[in-house]
Design an enzyme around this catalytic site. Structure first.
Site, PDB file in Angstrom:
ATOM      1  N   HIS A  67      20.545 -39.401   3.027  1.00 37.79           N
ATOM      2  CA  HIS A  67      19.534 -38.602   3.133  1.00 37.79           C
ATOM      3  C   HIS A  67      19.383 -37.385   3.996  1.00 37.79           C
ATOM      4  CE1 HIS A  67      17.053 -41.574   0.849  1.00 37.79           C
ATOM      5  NE2 HIS A  67      17.700 -42.532   1.468  1.00 37.79           N
ATOM      6  N   THR A  68      20.801 -36.864   3.936  1.00 38.47           N
ATOM      7  CA  THR A  68      20.727 -35.633   4.692  1.00 38.47           C
ATOM      8  C   THR A  68      20.881 -34.348   3.798  1.00 38.47           C
ATOM      9  OG1 THR A  68      23.140 -35.942   4.966  1.00 38.47           O
ATOM     10  CG2 THR A  68      21.879 -36.119   6.967  1.00 38.47           C
ATOM     11  N   ASP A  69      21.494 -34.788   2.412  1.00 34.72           N
ATOM     12  CA  ASP A  69      21.640 -33.579   1.746  1.00 34.72           C
ATOM     13  C   ASP A  69      20.453 -32.824   1.229  1.00 34.72           C
ATOM     14  OD1 ASP A  69      20.645 -35.494  -0.017  1.00 34.72           O
ATOM     15  OD2 ASP A  69      22.110 -35.187  -1.762  1.00 34.72           O
TER      16      ASP A  69
ATOM     17  N   GLY B 156      22.974 -47.678 -11.545  1.00 37.52           N
ATOM     18  CA  GLY B 156      21.754 -48.104 -10.734  1.00 37.52           C
ATOM     19  C   GLY B 156      22.253 -48.948  -9.288  1.00 37.52           C
TER      20      GLY B 156
ATOM     21  N   SER C  30      26.109 -43.549  -8.174  1.00 31.67           N
ATOM     22  CA  SER C  30      25.512 -42.370  -8.846  1.00 31.67           C
ATOM     23  C   SER C  30      25.953 -41.992 -10.314  1.00 31.67           C
ATOM     24  CB  SER C  30      25.825 -41.147  -7.950  1.00 31.67           C
ATOM     25  OG  SER C  30      24.977 -39.876  -8.235  1.00 31.67           O
TER      26      SER C  30
ATOM     27  N   GLU D 249      17.829 -33.163 -12.885  1.00 27.94           N
ATOM     28  CA  GLU D 249      17.220 -34.422 -12.454  1.00 27.94           C
ATOM     29  C   GLU D 249      16.025 -34.170 -11.555  1.00 27.94           C
ATOM     30  OE1 GLU D 249      20.069 -37.281 -11.011  1.00 27.94           O
ATOM     31  OE2 GLU D 249      18.799 -38.494 -10.119  1.00 27.94           O
TER      32      GLU D 249
ATOM     33  N   ASP E 111      25.350 -35.600  -5.006  1.00 31.03           N
ATOM     34  CA  ASP E 111      26.209 -36.572  -6.063  1.00 31.03           C
ATOM     35  C   ASP E 111      26.576 -35.518  -7.177  1.00 31.03           C
ATOM     36  OD1 ASP E 111      24.787 -38.568  -4.667  1.00 31.03           O
ATOM     37  OD2 ASP E 111      23.464 -38.938  -5.823  1.00 31.03           O
TER      38      ASP E 111
END
Ligand code: ADP
Ligand code: MG
Length: 387
Positions: free
Chosen positions: A36-38, A123, A127, A161, A173
């Site tokens: 959750h840093t990208d 899932g 990725s 996406e 990803d």
């Protein structure tokens, strides 16, 4: 890399479409650390897997795209000249979205038949969605006689996406699926998009354990975390100079301004800010062969994702707890968006086989199901099969 799956895919393609296909593959990924840093312009440390999505493709004379996914056992068809293409809310959106964004970026695509298969679980937090996008994008460009810079392809797939599927994912990803280097992780700066290969010591293995839990609301929760990070930036930027993303906030500055943030927003920010520091530290440790420090950063990452970012779940926590207590384990953490999916474990190579058996046995005792375990080798990025 599985050549059997590609050979079989080519044979199926000839049967289905009566012509000779070209074959492309794009890998899934693990992320050692930097979760959750990208999308906060921060740092990540992913590596590509030797598991991939495969696309067999041949051009058509008309302007249609016909896709058949063997994994989904479904077919979808689109018109490249459709002036108002709409998502359907199913798997085909990932591929259709890539075609739509490529066209908007000025690429004149040829109609094509595509047959798609994968040895990558869907899932599971590995990725598959990005691998699917990148494999399709690569294949569509190749049969259209176009070429694109790999970083550009990653950006196009991310936009597909974001804009067509409605998942506001960051660049990690798609970037690693396009640009991975075999045998290495990449320390990627998600702001500059500069990446530095960091060799993974062959005495350590990257082992993925899948909870088999698939949370239906991942996209909602994920997009909510993005909103919370944006709120933190808006609040902090009035008190700290030069903050356009959480990447620009040091842990000291965040602590000084803790009072400016609602408690939940503070904890979200603390995760991102501390995770960036952990990622840089883990990459330096990996580079110098200090696997113990790299693993300790992974353990701390998990605690932060669980407690501050609140994206773990009991099954992920259990897999991590089991792993952290086993011999030969340097570090273990949840990986990916969260709420299910997989854990990543940095394990001494000599202990990897026993590790897999023990995790499966202990998890089965607690939950009644045996989690799939993948011992992964860091592979190369997307490209033609056999190249
Ligand atoms: P992850 O990316 O962690 O695997 P996602 O939910 O983001 O999980 O992406 C998985 C989705 O991507 C699948 O549900 C499907 O819609 C699509 N997808 C991925 N690979 C394929 C494939 N080979 N065939 C069809 N759809 C695929
Ligand atoms: Mg995905």
């Amino acid at each position: 890399m599985s050549l059997t799956i590609a050979t079989e895919l080519a044979a199926r393609f000839r049967q289905c479409f009566g012509k000779e296909p070209r074959l492309f593959r794009a890998p899934g990924r693990v992320n050692l650390i930097g979760e959750h840093t990208d999308y906060n312009d921060g740092f990540v440390l992913p590596a590509a897997l030797d598991l991939a999505v495969f696309v067999a493709i041949a051009p058509r004379a008309d302007r249609r795209l016909r896709l058949r996914s063997l994994v989904m056992d479904e077919t979808a068809e689109f018109d490249l000249d459709d002036s108002a293409p709409l998502p359907r809310g199913d798997w085909s959106d990932y591929a259709h979205g890539v075609a739509v964004v490529l066209a908007r970026a000025g690429h004149r695509l040829s109609g094509a038949d595509l047959l798609i298969d994968a040895d990558l679980p869907l899932g599971a937090g590995l990725s598959a969605s990005a691998a699917f996008e990148v494999a399709v994008g690569y294949a569509l460009l190749a049969v259209s006689g176009a070429s694109v810079d790999k970083v550009e392809l990653a950006k196009i797939c991310q936009r597909a996406e974001n804009e067509f599927v409605g998942m506001r994912c960051g660049i990690m990803d798609q970037y690693i699926s396009c640009c991975a280097v075999a045998g290495s992780a990449l320390l990627l700066d998600c702001r500059s998009l500069e990446a530095k290969p960091v060799a993974i010591d062959p005495s350590a293995r990257l082992v993925v354990c899948d909870t088999m839990i698939r949370h239906r609301l991942v996209a909602d929760e994920y997009n909510e975390r993005r909103d919370e990070c944006e709120r933190a930036v808006a609040l902090l930027s009035s008190g700290i100079d030069g903050v356009s993303a959480l990447r620009d906030v040091s842990i000291e500055a965040l602590m000084r301004h803790a009072e400016d943030l609602p408690e939940v927003i503070f904890r979200r920010a603390r995760h991102v800010v501390s995770e960036n520091a952990r990622t840089l530290r883990a990459a330096a440790a990996l580079e110098s062969g200090d696997l113990a420090t790299c693993g300790r950063m992974m353990d701390l990452s998990h605690a932060s994702l669980r407690d501050d970012y609140e994206v773990s779940c009991p099954e992920l926590d259990l897999l991590v707890d089991i792993a952290q207590g086993l011999p030969g384990v340097y570090g273990a953490r949840m990986m990916g968006g969260g709420f299910g999916g997989s854990t990543i474990n940095l394990v001494d190579a000599d202990h990897a086989a026993a590790f897999a058996g023990s995790v499966q046995e202990r998890y089965r005792q607690a939950k009644g199901v045996t989690p799939p375990v993948f011992d992964c080798a860091p592979g190369p990025g997307a490209g033609p099969v056999g190249a």
